[in-house]
Design a protein around this motif. Structure first.
Motif, PDB file in Angstrom:
ATOM      1  N   ASP A  24     -18.910  29.283 -28.005  1.00 20.64           N
ATOM      2  CA  ASP A  24     -19.793  30.448 -28.160  1.00 20.64           C
ATOM      3  C   ASP A  24     -20.935  30.371 -27.143  1.00 20.64           C
ATOM      4  N   HIS A  25     -21.501  29.180 -26.977  1.00 21.92           N
ATOM      5  CA  HIS A  25     -22.620  28.977 -26.045  1.00 21.92           C
ATOM      6  C   HIS A  25     -22.181  29.273 -24.601  1.00 21.92           C
ATOM      7  N   VAL A  26     -21.048  28.699 -24.208  1.00 22.79           N
ATOM      8  CA  VAL A  26     -20.586  28.823 -22.820  1.00 22.79           C
ATOM      9  C   VAL A  26     -20.194  30.267 -22.501  1.00 22.79           C
ATOM     10  N   MET A 104     -26.734  19.964 -21.259  1.00 22.62           N
ATOM     11  CA  MET A 104     -27.344  20.364 -22.535  1.00 22.62           C
ATOM     12  C   MET A 104     -27.358  21.876 -22.714  1.00 22.62           C
ATOM     13  N   GLY A 105     -27.648  22.302 -23.927  1.00 19.50           N
ATOM     14  CA  GLY A 105     -27.813  23.724 -24.210  1.00 19.50           C
ATOM     15  C   GLY A 105     -28.385  23.912 -25.606  1.00 19.50           C
ATOM     16  N   VAL A 106     -29.038  25.045 -25.807  1.00 20.91           N
ATOM     17  CA  VAL A 106     -29.614  25.371 -27.118  1.00 20.91           C
ATOM     18  C   VAL A 106     -29.155  26.779 -27.502  1.00 20.91           C
ATOM     19  N   GLY A 112     -36.933  28.117 -27.031  1.00 18.29           N
ATOM     20  CA  GLY A 112     -38.383  28.289 -27.027  1.00 18.29           C
ATOM     21  C   GLY A 112     -39.062  27.777 -28.275  1.00 18.29           C
ATOM     22  N   THR A 113     -38.383  26.880 -29.018  1.00 17.41           N
ATOM     23  CA  THR A 113     -39.003  26.318 -30.229  1.00 17.41           C
ATOM     24  C   THR A 113     -39.034  24.789 -30.188  1.00 17.41           C
ATOM     25  N   GLY A 114     -38.732  24.213 -29.031  1.00 17.55           N
ATOM     26  CA  GLY A 114     -38.850  22.766 -28.891  1.00 17.55           C
ATOM     27  C   GLY A 114     -37.570  21.990 -29.154  1.00 17.55           C
ATOM     28  N   VAL A 115     -36.451  22.685 -29.434  1.00 13.88           N
ATOM     29  CA  VAL A 115     -35.192  21.977 -29.690  1.00 13.88           C
ATOM     30  C   VAL A 115     -34.748  21.241 -28.416  1.00 13.88           C
ATOM     31  N   GLY A 116     -34.836  21.941 -27.270  1.00 15.53           N
ATOM     32  CA  GLY A 116     -34.415  21.342 -25.995  1.00 15.53           C
ATOM     33  C   GLY A 116     -35.227  20.094 -25.679  1.00 15.53           C
ATOM     34  N   ALA A 117     -36.543  20.174 -25.837  1.00 12.18           N
ATOM     35  CA  ALA A 117     -37.403  19.022 -25.540  1.00 12.18           C
ATOM     36  C   ALA A 117     -37.065  17.854 -26.467  1.00 12.18           C
ATOM     37  N   LEU A 138     -29.015  14.938 -13.137  1.00 15.24           N
ATOM     38  CA  LEU A 138     -28.489  16.241 -13.569  1.00 15.24           C
ATOM     39  C   LEU A 138     -28.469  17.181 -12.382  1.00 15.24           C
ATOM     40  N   GLN A 139     -27.687  18.239 -12.535  1.00 11.69           N
ATOM     41  CA  GLN A 139     -27.695  19.317 -11.556  1.00 11.69           C
ATOM     42  C   GLN A 139     -27.880  20.629 -12.292  1.00 11.69           C
ATOM     43  N   VAL A 140     -28.653  21.506 -11.693  1.00 11.96           N
ATOM     44  CA  VAL A 140     -29.013  22.750 -12.365  1.00 11.96           C
ATOM     45  C   VAL A 140     -29.024  23.866 -11.328  1.00 11.96           C
ATOM     46  N   SER A 143     -31.620  29.025  -9.929  1.00 15.49           N
ATOM     47  CA  SER A 143     -32.188  30.213 -10.574  1.00 15.49           C
ATOM     48  C   SER A 143     -32.517  29.965 -12.052  1.00 15.49           C
ATOM     49  N   ASN A 144     -32.170  28.792 -12.585  1.00 17.35           N
ATOM     50  CA  ASN A 144     -32.323  28.535 -14.028  1.00 17.35           C
ATOM     51  C   ASN A 144     -33.739  28.006 -14.335  1.00 17.35           C
ATOM     52  N   ASP A 145     -34.710  28.907 -14.245  1.00 14.23           N
ATOM     53  CA  ASP A 145     -36.115  28.492 -14.386  1.00 14.23           C
ATOM     54  C   ASP A 145     -36.436  27.814 -15.726  1.00 14.23           C
ATOM     55  N   PRO A 146     -35.961  28.341 -16.881  1.00 16.46           N
ATOM     56  CA  PRO A 146     -36.318  27.682 -18.148  1.00 16.46           C
ATOM     57  C   PRO A 146     -35.850  26.226 -18.191  1.00 16.46           C
ATOM     58  N   ALA A 147     -34.635  25.978 -17.670  1.00 14.82           N
ATOM     59  CA  ALA A 147     -34.109  24.609 -17.689  1.00 14.82           C
ATOM     60  C   ALA A 147     -34.914  23.725 -16.730  1.00 14.82           C
ATOM     61  N   ILE A 148     -35.208  24.236 -15.543  1.00 14.25           N
ATOM     62  CA  ILE A 148     -35.953  23.420 -14.554  1.00 14.25           C
ATOM     63  C   ILE A 148     -37.339  23.073 -15.106  1.00 14.25           C
ATOM     64  N   ARG A 149     -37.989  24.054 -15.759  1.00 17.00           N
ATOM     65  CA  ARG A 149     -39.324  23.767 -16.335  1.00 17.00           C
ATOM     66  C   ARG A 149     -39.229  22.659 -17.389  1.00 17.00           C
ATOM     67  N   LEU A 150     -38.192  22.747 -18.248  1.00 15.39           N
ATOM     68  CA  LEU A 150     -38.024  21.728 -19.297  1.00 15.39           C
ATOM     69  C   LEU A 150     -37.806  20.349 -18.670  1.00 15.39           C
ATOM     70  N   TYR A 151     -36.955  20.277 -17.648  1.00 16.19           N
ATOM     71  CA  TYR A 151     -36.678  18.986 -17.020  1.00 16.19           C
ATOM     72  C   TYR A 151     -37.942  18.426 -16.357  1.00 16.19           C
ATOM     73  N   GLN A 152     -38.692  19.295 -15.690  1.00 10.57           N
ATOM     74  CA  GLN A 152     -39.934  18.815 -15.039  1.00 10.57           C
ATOM     75  C   GLN A 152     -40.915  18.303 -16.083  1.00 10.57           C
ATOM     76  N   ARG A 153     -41.066  19.073 -17.178  1.00  8.19           N
ATOM     77  CA  ARG A 153     -41.991  18.643 -18.243  1.00  8.19           C
ATOM     78  C   ARG A 153     -41.574  17.300 -18.826  1.00  8.19           C
ATOM     79  N   SER A 154     -40.247  17.035 -18.819  1.00  8.34           N
ATOM     80  CA  SER A 154     -39.728  15.803 -19.419  1.00  8.34           C
ATOM     81  C   SER A 154     -39.698  14.649 -18.432  1.00  8.34           C
TER      82      SER A 154
END
Ligand SMILES: CC(C)(COP(=O)(O)OP(=O)(O)OC[C@H]1O[C@@H](n2cnc3c(N)ncnc32)[C@H](O)[C@@H]1OP(=O)(O)O)[C@@H](O)C(=O)NCCC(=O)NCCS
Length: 187
Positions: A24-26, A104-106, A112-117, A138-140, A143-154
């Motif tokens: 379903d996610h993919v 990964m995926g949510v 946007g509720t912290g599950v990914g982090a 990892l490779q991303v 254009s996947n800004d939400p994922a890149i932001r999460l990885y940088q924050r982590s």
């Protein structure tokens, strides 16, 4: 705030609900003009058959052997529903057993509720407990800004960027490589 989800290891004998969640996610990849998060055309954006079998079988490969994979799922506490996943797997190249690759995926309704982090922190802690591992790669899609932001924050740092690597259904896309060095007490 109390947590509304748990994070559990995924085992090969409980794979079917996970395969349904991931299929379903993919299927969201590029759907109805949504951004791509995997370098796959719409018709290839499936998780079934050989792809699912390969994922499941790798969960049982010992860490000391090539082709291993470990995965964790976030479950909604109230009903046990899978709302996110993360996995680490061996690199394919020889002489790289000190590194692994992350995916990964949510669930779209829970972003946007912290599950990914939380999933990332869990996988990082597990990898840190494996003394053979020193890096998570990892490779991303660029254009996947939400994922890149999460990885940088982590704590992931950029290790490369290949512009125009993919041309998928008329769209040009770059691929960014990122890596996290695992930090253990004393070094
Ligand atoms: C990338 C992805 C995994 C991120 O998962 P997520 O659960 O949404 O991640 P988080 O909730 O931890 O962080 C996302 C955002 O929510 C914010 N956030 C986290 N907890 C929050 C909270 N309690 N309240 C409000 N906002 C919150 C974060 O600050 C972050 O904001 P930002 O993107 O503006 O920086 C998810 O968007 C996804 O599954 N995308 C599609 C698949 C994908 O891209 N996979 C990665 C392929 S490489």
């Amino acid at each position: 705030m109390s947590l509304t989800f748990s994070i559990d290891s995924l085992h090969s004998d409980a794979f079917d609900p996970f395969a349904a969640y991931l299929a379903d996610h993919v299927a969201d990849n590029g759907r109805d003009g949504m951004p791509l998060f995997q370098p796959l055309a719409r018709a290839e954006s499936r998780f079934d058959g050989e792809r699912a079998r390969t994922f499941r079988d790798a969960l049982d490969v010992p860490m000391s052997e090539p082709g291993w994979r470990r995965a964790w799922v976030a479950r909604h506490l109230a009903d046990g529903r899978i709302i996110g996943h993360i996995d680490l797997r061996a690199r394919a190249e020889a002489h790289t057993t000190h590194r692994c690759i992350l995916g990964m995926g949510v669930d779209r309704a829970r972003r946007g509720t912290g599950v990914g982090a939380a999933l990332l922190a869990h996988a990082r802690d597990w990898a840190t407990s494996q003394t053979a591992l020193d890096w998570i790669d990892l490779q991303v899609l660029s254009s996947n800004d939400p994922a890149i932001r999460l990885y940088q924050r982590s704590g992931f740092i950029d290790t490369g960027h290949l512009v125009d690597l993919f041309r998928i259904e008329g769209r040009s896309m770059g691929f960014r490589s990122m890596a996290l060095r695992l930090v253990r007490d004393g070094h």
